[in-house]
Design a protein around this motif. Structure first.
Motif, mmCIF file in Angstrom:
data_model
loop_
_atom_site.group_PDB
_atom_site.id
_atom_site.type_symbol
_atom_site.label_atom_id
_atom_site.label_comp_id
_atom_site.label_asym_id
_atom_site.label_seq_id
_atom_site.Cartn_x
_atom_site.Cartn_y
_atom_site.Cartn_z
ATOM 1 N N PRO A 41 -11.687 -3.478 -21.901
ATOM 2 C CA PRO A 41 -10.999 -4.108 -20.773
ATOM 3 C C PRO A 41 -11.955 -5.007 -20.001
ATOM 4 O O PRO A 41 -13.120 -4.678 -19.807
ATOM 5 N N SER A 42 -11.442 -6.166 -19.620
ATOM 6 C CA SER A 42 -12.299 -7.103 -18.899
ATOM 7 C C SER A 42 -12.557 -6.588 -17.488
ATOM 8 O O SER A 42 -11.689 -5.987 -16.858
ATOM 9 N N ARG A 43 -13.744 -6.825 -17.018
ATOM 10 C CA ARG A 43 -14.110 -6.365 -15.681
ATOM 11 C C ARG A 43 -13.432 -7.267 -14.655
ATOM 12 O O ARG A 43 -13.394 -8.485 -14.820
ATOM 13 N N PRO A 44 -12.891 -6.698 -13.584
ATOM 14 C CA PRO A 44 -12.272 -7.539 -12.562
ATOM 15 C C PRO A 44 -13.282 -8.548 -12.024
ATOM 16 O O PRO A 44 -14.476 -8.249 -11.915
ATOM 17 N N PRO A 45 -12.830 -9.740 -11.698
ATOM 18 C CA PRO A 45 -13.764 -10.754 -11.201
ATOM 19 C C PRO A 45 -14.343 -10.368 -9.847
ATOM 20 O O PRO A 45 -13.672 -9.764 -9.013
ATOM 21 N N THR A 46 -15.596 -10.704 -9.656
ATOM 22 C CA THR A 46 -16.275 -10.504 -8.372
ATOM 23 C C THR A 46 -17.031 -11.779 -8.045
ATOM 24 O O THR A 46 -17.200 -12.652 -8.891
ATOM 25 N N LEU A 47 -17.496 -11.882 -6.823
ATOM 26 C CA LEU A 47 -18.325 -13.010 -6.425
ATOM 27 C C LEU A 47 -19.795 -12.679 -6.643
ATOM 28 O O LEU A 47 -20.199 -11.513 -6.599
ATOM 29 N N ALA A 48 -20.585 -13.703 -6.872
ATOM 30 C CA ALA A 48 -22.025 -13.519 -7.017
ATOM 31 C C ALA A 48 -22.608 -13.061 -5.686
ATOM 32 O O ALA A 48 -22.090 -13.404 -4.610
ATOM 33 N N PRO A 49 -23.673 -12.266 -5.728
ATOM 34 C CA PRO A 49 -24.301 -11.839 -4.469
ATOM 35 C C PRO A 49 -24.695 -13.025 -3.604
ATOM 36 O O PRO A 49 -24.983 -14.123 -4.102
ATOM 37 N N GLY A 50 -24.707 -12.790 -2.295
ATOM 38 C CA GLY A 50 -25.085 -13.831 -1.359
ATOM 39 C C GLY A 50 -26.587 -13.990 -1.259
ATOM 40 O O GLY A 50 -27.341 -13.410 -2.057
ATOM 41 N N PRO A 51 -27.044 -14.754 -0.288
ATOM 42 C CA PRO A 51 -28.489 -14.941 -0.100
ATOM 43 C C PRO A 51 -29.205 -13.600 0.054
ATOM 44 O O PRO A 51 -28.690 -12.677 0.682
ATOM 45 N N ALA A 52 -30.374 -13.499 -0.545
ATOM 46 C CA ALA A 52 -31.190 -12.277 -0.502
ATOM 47 C C ALA A 52 -30.462 -11.082 -1.100
ATOM 48 O O ALA A 52 -30.751 -9.930 -0.762
ATOM 49 N N GLY A 53 -29.486 -11.344 -1.995
ATOM 50 C CA GLY A 53 -28.779 -10.258 -2.657
ATOM 51 C C GLY A 53 -27.758 -9.543 -1.802
ATOM 52 O O GLY A 53 -27.298 -8.457 -2.171
ATOM 53 N N LEU A 54 -27.399 -10.131 -0.655
ATOM 54 C CA LEU A 54 -26.421 -9.465 0.210
ATOM 55 C C LEU A 54 -25.051 -9.416 -0.459
ATOM 56 O O LEU A 54 -24.704 -10.255 -1.299
ATOM 57 N N THR A 55 -24.246 -8.433 -0.078
ATOM 58 C CA THR A 55 -22.875 -8.311 -0.574
ATOM 59 C C THR A 55 -22.107 -9.596 -0.269
ATOM 60 O O THR A 55 -22.081 -10.049 0.882
ATOM 61 N N PRO A 56 -21.457 -10.198 -1.285
ATOM 62 C CA PRO A 56 -20.684 -11.426 -1.019
ATOM 63 C C PRO A 56 -19.400 -11.106 -0.260
ATOM 64 O O PRO A 56 -18.867 -9.993 -0.354
ATOM 65 N N VAL A 57 -18.907 -12.090 0.482
ATOM 66 C CA VAL A 57 -17.702 -11.912 1.297
ATOM 67 C C VAL A 57 -16.662 -12.950 0.881
ATOM 68 O O VAL A 57 -16.964 -14.146 0.790
ATOM 69 N N PHE A 58 -15.439 -12.480 0.643
ATOM 70 C CA PHE A 58 -14.325 -13.331 0.227
ATOM 71 C C PHE A 58 -13.230 -13.264 1.287
ATOM 72 O O PHE A 58 -12.821 -12.178 1.691
#
Length: 280
Positions: A41-58
């Motif tokens: 099964p394909s992994r659900p899409p996510t965003l790339a990490p933000g600056p300094a590896g912070l959790t990305p926000v959508f």
């Protein structure tokens, strides 16, 4: 034996070996082809990490001519509200889920782990219904920042564990594949919180349309707030708690046909994030 006869005998021998030449023998049954492994099964899409590896926000998808909109519903229950549930307060909203099914509206339910523990059958049926997807709204519904709508505040060293504890509660309830999306309680976050949960591998999901359904009793007013705010690619935040959002079901029954009349298509958050990544 003459040469033509020898050639004929050789041809017949070869044919007999391949197809039982000169007899009534049936050919051997072909071996079944080996079973092919099912595609992963394909992994659900996510965003790339933000600056300094912070959790990305959508917050919303690109504003294209593709009129898509995601309705999201927070299934809130704070860790300390068990006594209130035992006394009869309802933090679930089965009538709302039934309305979404009747209207055939895909939706994303941001569920707390505590909610899944209180209502495991509902959590499981929502999580196994292809119309919906379950995402993470923390285990405890405690705030990840100070001064967030009066919610108790988690210490920084417990933030990631709280997210992971929610996923454990979903698995225990029988939710097969909760999405790697996380909504901060109250929508409250800062750089410290984004850093604290970065190891959980989630995309933080906010919104760009506030329904105003929390504690609202006027369904028409809730519907107006949504209809006035929706744009292509919008994420709408609503709630899936009967006592804290009693007007939501009626509002949805107004919102859905009107947005469809305007040409909108309802999708889950995963499709909007996929669109933001250039994926469909």
């Amino acid at each position: 034996m003459t040469a033509p006869v020898r050639r004929l005998a050789a041809v017949c021998a070869l044919a007999a070996a391949l197809a039982a030449c000169g007899t009534d023998q049936a050919p051997r049954a072909a071996r079944p082809a080996p079973a092919q492994p099912s595609p992963a099964p394909s992994r659900p899409p996510t965003l790339a990490p933000g600056p300094a590896g912070l959790t990305p926000v959508f917050s919303h998808a690109p504003r294209t001519r593709d009129r898509t909109v995601a309705l999201t519903f927070d299934a809130d229950m704070t860790a300390g509200q068990g006594a209130r549930a035992a006394a009869g307060e309802r933090f679930d909203h089965p009538e709302l889920i039934a309305a979404l099914r009747a209207l055939k509206v895909p939706a994303t339910v941001f569920m707390t782990g505590r909610w899944a523990e209180e209502y495991p059958v509902q959590a499981r049926t929502i999580g196994r219904d292809p119309l919906f997807e379950v995402a993470n709204h923390s285990y405890s519904h405690y705030a990840f920042t100070d001064d967030c709508y009066g919610l108790p505040t988690l210490p920084e060293d417990r933030m990631r564990a709280d997210v992971e504890r929610a996923y454990a509660a979903f698995r225990k309830a029988g939710v097969p594949d909760a999405r790697p999306y996380f909504r901060f309680p109250g929508g409250c976050y800062d750089r410290r919180a984004l850093r604290a949960v970065s190891g959980a591998g989630v995309t933080a999901v906010q919104w760009d349309v506030v329904s105003g359904d929390a504690f609202a009793t006027d369904a028409d007013a809730v519907a107006r707030d949504v209809l006035d705010g929706v744009k292509p690619g919008s994420v709408v935040v609503m709630h899936c708690t009967r006592t804290a959002a009693p007007a939501t079901e009626k509002a949805v029954r107004v919102i859905v046909p009107e947005l469809r009349r305007r040409g909108y298509r309802f999708v889950k958050v995963s499709e909007l994030i996929g669109a933001a990544n250039g994926r469909r």
